[in-house]
Design an enzyme around this catalytic site. Structure first.
Site, PDB file in Angstrom:
ATOM      1  N   HIS A 189      35.585  94.253  28.933  1.00  0.00           N
ATOM      2  CA  HIS A 189      36.204  92.927  28.893  1.00  0.00           C
ATOM      3  C   HIS A 189      37.474  92.966  28.055  1.00  0.00           C
ATOM      4  CE1 HIS A 189      36.147  88.592  27.271  1.00  0.00           C
ATOM      5  NE2 HIS A 189      36.515  88.514  28.542  1.00  0.00           N
ATOM      6  N   HIS A 247      45.887  86.436  26.915  1.00  0.00           N
ATOM      7  CA  HIS A 247      44.856  85.482  27.299  1.00  0.00           C
ATOM      8  C   HIS A 247      45.212  84.026  27.029  1.00  0.00           C
ATOM      9  CE1 HIS A 247      41.153  83.084  26.722  1.00  0.00           C
ATOM     10  NE2 HIS A 247      40.668  83.812  27.715  1.00  0.00           N
TER      11      HIS A 247
END
Length: 248
Positions: free
Chosen positions: A3, A45
């Site tokens: 991830h 992100h």
């Protein structure tokens, strides 16, 4: 699947994190792609720069020349390891990387990407079109195709137009009531759901319809075992160093 590379092992969405994921034994890594203020795809992100870099401002208003100079170790140092964070700080592979640098790194490491299109508000289509047009020129045809995922259905629709031969995954926090229609319209191959909201019946329904089922973000071995027992195909994790030896 790692991830944001391997978020708990090295600063997220950096080349160092991709290397940490490969060292932990995964062959797939997920990462986020958004556009800078001058429309260049980078790995990042958040809408704002502060959490991972400590800098002020918004990604969508900051040019690539500035973004590329930002050290992305702040969050890792604060959350995971001050000592390790200090070792990472200042390393070239811990700056915010461009999509081009990332593709070269993945090809070197033999990793296949799950590219999450993470657009700032109003840029769902532009982010997908720009990132995938660029990545198609970088990614060799003889390597496994990248998986393109997003919470934004407009991004997945754009991905279907730009890269119709690359697989797509629908991301969701809650299991969507209209999942059958959405998966069919977007021509997806997989559902990606928050692991705590994953029910055995939903996994079974999705798989019976011919799709794969991935869950995020699973960092415990016992949770991983329970999810695999439910029929889940892929565990997306910050801790591949724990899950690969225990469950691999």
């Amino acid at each position: 699947m790692g991830h944001r590379g391997a978020k708990a092992l090295a600063p997220e969405n950096t080349l160092a994190s991709m290397r940490a994921a490969a060292a932990a034994g995964v062959t797939w890594v997920e990462f986020d792609v958004m556009l800078t203020g001058d429309g260049q795809p980078v790995l990042f992100h958040d809408d704002t720069l502060r959490r991972t870099t400590g800098a002020e401002g918004e990604m969508a208003r900051t040019p690539l020349a500035v973004v590329r100079g930002l050290d992305a170790t702040r969050h890792f140092t604060q959350k995971y390891s001050k000592a390790a964070g200090l070792r990472f700080r200042g390393q070239p592979e811990c700056r915010v990387p461009s999509l081009e640098e990332t593709a070269a790194c993945l090809l070197e490491l033999g990793l296949t990407p799950n590219v999450e299109i993470k657009p700032t508000k109003g840029l769902a289509v532009e982010t997908a079109e720009t990132a995938l047009t660029r990545l198609r020129k970088l990614w060799p045809a003889d390597r496994p195709a990248p998986l393109i995922s997003s919470f934004e259905r407009a991004s997945l629709a754009a991905a279907k137009r730009v890269a119709p031969d690359w697989p797509r995954g629908l991301l969701a926090e809650e299991f969507p009531a209209d999942w059958r229609q959405a998966m069919a319209e977007l021509d997806c191959v997989s559902m990606h759901l928050y692991w705590r909201r994953t029910r055995r019946a939903d996994v079974a329904a999705v798989k019976a319809a011919g799709y794969a089922f991935a869950v995020y973000t699973v960092n415990g071995v016992r949770a991983g075992r329970r999810l695999l027992d439910k029929g889940v195909d892929c565990l997306i994790t910050d801790r591949p160093d724990l899950l690969v030896p225990a469950l691999g």
